[in-house]
Write an enzyme that holds these catalytic residues in place. Structure first.
Site, PDB file in Angstrom:
ATOM      1  N   LYS A   8       0.861  -0.905   0.011  1.00 24.56           N
ATOM      2  CA  LYS A   8      -0.419   0.248   0.068  1.00 24.56           C
ATOM      3  C   LYS A   8       0.980   1.279  -0.182  1.00 24.56           C
ATOM      4  O   LYS A   8       1.771   1.322   0.976  1.00 24.56           O
ATOM      5  CB  LYS A   8      -0.800   0.097   1.242  1.00 24.56           C
ATOM      6  CG  LYS A   8      -1.759   1.193   1.183  1.00 24.56           C
ATOM      7  CD  LYS A   8      -2.878   0.757   2.219  1.00 24.56           C
ATOM      8  CE  LYS A   8      -3.383   2.459   2.535  1.00 24.56           C
ATOM      9  NZ  LYS A   8      -4.387   2.296   3.435  1.00 24.56           N
TER      10      LYS A   8
ATOM     11  N   LYS B 298      -2.062  -1.353  -3.866  1.00 23.93           N
ATOM     12  CA  LYS B 298      -2.867  -0.266  -3.889  1.00 23.93           C
ATOM     13  C   LYS B 298      -2.205   0.797  -3.644  1.00 23.93           C
ATOM     14  O   LYS B 298      -1.194   1.122  -3.347  1.00 23.93           O
ATOM     15  CB  LYS B 298      -3.622  -0.435  -2.230  1.00 23.93           C
ATOM     16  CG  LYS B 298      -4.417   0.898  -2.141  1.00 23.93           C
ATOM     17  CD  LYS B 298      -4.959   0.862  -0.469  1.00 23.93           C
ATOM     18  CE  LYS B 298      -5.924   1.259  -0.492  1.00 23.93           C
ATOM     19  NZ  LYS B 298      -6.159   2.179   0.282  1.00 23.93           N
TER      20      LYS B 298
HETATM   21  C1  PBG Z   1      -6.134   3.803   5.407  1.00 29.50           C
HETATM   22  C2  PBG Z   1      -7.584   3.432   4.006  1.00 29.50           C
HETATM   23  C3  PBG Z   1      -7.278   4.668   2.633  1.00 29.50           C
HETATM   24  C4  PBG Z   1      -7.690   4.213   1.679  1.00 29.50           C
HETATM   25  C5  PBG Z   1      -8.888   2.445   2.102  1.00 29.50           C
HETATM   26  N1  PBG Z   1      -7.890   2.675   3.802  1.00 29.50           N
HETATM   27  C6  PBG Z   1      -6.111   5.307   2.022  1.00 29.50           C
HETATM   28  C7  PBG Z   1      -5.486   6.617   3.270  1.00 29.50           C
HETATM   29  O1  PBG Z   1      -5.926   7.140   3.611  1.00 29.50           O
HETATM   30  O2  PBG Z   1      -4.020   6.248   3.222  1.00 29.50           O
HETATM   31  C8  PBG Z   1      -7.982   4.883   0.187  1.00 29.50           C
HETATM   32  C9  PBG Z   1      -9.122   4.274  -0.542  1.00 29.50           C
HETATM   33  C10 PBG Z   1      -9.304   4.498  -1.947  1.00 29.50           C
HETATM   34  O3  PBG Z   1      -8.270   5.862  -2.251  1.00 29.50           O
HETATM   35  O4  PBG Z   1     -10.500   4.291  -2.717  1.00 29.50           O
HETATM   36  N2  PBG Z   1      -6.689   2.457   5.958  1.00 29.50           N
END
Ligand code: PBG
Length: 331
Positions: free
Chosen positions: A205, A261
């Protein structure tokens, strides 16, 4: 014509593109609804049945009731998996993120209701503290506020994963990027007789700017504030080997599915993780990827339907078995 130009006219690859029938026969990658997971935003805000997310055209936050309707419609399309994300009431946010493991949290109530009404739907419960911390980071802060503490965060994540699995989540999906969380969550679930609950690890991620609209949707970003700097836990977009190392660690610690991701700007990472593991690989087409295409389509600059499909196809072709996408309900 240039006399030196002598193409080999024995070779005519266009024969395989001569008709719809031949094109169909030679198609290498197939997108199917059963490969998709729909992220669903939840809200407890009574009275608001479905409130629009401004930076994500046609995406709404849903009450549990309205999320159940989304699930019903999804099943009709052949999509059988959802990933609920709660927009948590400000009053429930705290420094210790205690609401994250409340058995009656919005996310856990939603999981129980969805499972009760649609047992055939597979629920991927998000495991990360950002919806629950007053500052919006995915972890517990040190006393001076300068560091995200790893091990105390992992303790809370394990409690959160346990409460989600107890509420009926089929998979827990740690999206926080703390060290050692997969192994600790696996041990915690097993010790509580939840050996059947799976783990989808957000292994690679990245600290991406493409998450902006999501932070609006769940309210983890303060209005008007600079985006949170999550680079001490999320990956550096410049790195490949680091992602492969994280994926290998998560696999060794007991992950069932590995995720990359965002998806679109990280197709090389998807392909490399695919080559490294025998586990299923998932990819998350994140909010910013959605917003770019949705906004351009609204302006009439892109053909929505075709661009949407091409973006998903690219992710699948790169090697993702499973795709989280905000248009899983429109595919
Ligand atoms: C953090 C989280 C994020 C997303 C899902 N869970 C990123 C973040 O805020 O750092 C992003 C998903 C998206 O952008 O569609 N746990």
């Amino acid at each position: 014509m240039n006399e030196n130009f002598k193409p080999d006219m024995q070779k005519r690859p266009r024969r395989l593109r001569a008709s719809e029938a031949v094109l169909g026969l030679c198609e290498e990658t197939v997108l199917k609804p059963s490969s998709l997971i729909l992220p669903i935003f939840l809200t407890d805000d009574k009275g608001v049945k479905a409130s629009a997310v401004k930076s994500m055209p046609e995406v709404s936050r849903h009450s549990i009731e309205s999320a159940l309707k989304v699930c019903e419609a999804l099943l009709k399309r052949g999509v059988k998996a959802v990933a609920p994300f709660p927009a948590v009431d400000k009053r429930l946010k705290s420094l210790d993120a205690a609401e994250s493991f409340n058995p009656n949290s919005l996310a856990n109530r939603a999981a129980r209701e969805i499972k009760k009404r649609f047992p055939e739907i597979c629920i991927f419960a998000d495991v990360a503290l950002d919806p629950y911390t007053s500052h919006g980071h995915d972890g517990i802060l040190s006393a001076n506020g300068n560091t995200i503490l790893n091990d105390p965060t992992v303790e809370v994540l394990a409690k959160m994963a346990l409460s989600a699995a107890q509420a009926g989540a089929d998979f827990v999906a740690p999206s926080d990027m703390m060290d050692g969380r997969i192994g600790f969550i696996r041990q915690t679930l097993d010790a509580e007789n939840l050996q059947g609950a799976g783990i989808l690890a957000y292994s690679a991620k990245y600290a991406s700017a493409f998450y902006g609209p999501f932070r609006d949707a769940i309210g983890s970003a303060k209005k008007g504030a600079k985006p949170l700097d999550k680079r001490s836990y999320q990956l550096n977009p410049a790195n490949v080997r680091e992602a492969l190392k994280e994926a290998a660690l998560d696999e060794a610690e007991g992950a069932d599915i590995l995720m990359v991701k965002p998806a679109g700007a990280y197709l090389d990472i998807i392909a490399k993780v695919r080559a490294q593991t025998a586990l299923p690989v998932a990819a998350y087409q994140v909010s910013g990827e959605y917003a770019m295409i949705a906004a351009a389509a609204q302006k009439g600059w892109l053909d929505f339907e075709k661009t949407m499909r091409e973006s998903l196809l690219g992710i699948k072709r790169a090697g993702a078995d499973i795709i989280l996408s905000y248009w899983a309900d429109r595919f």
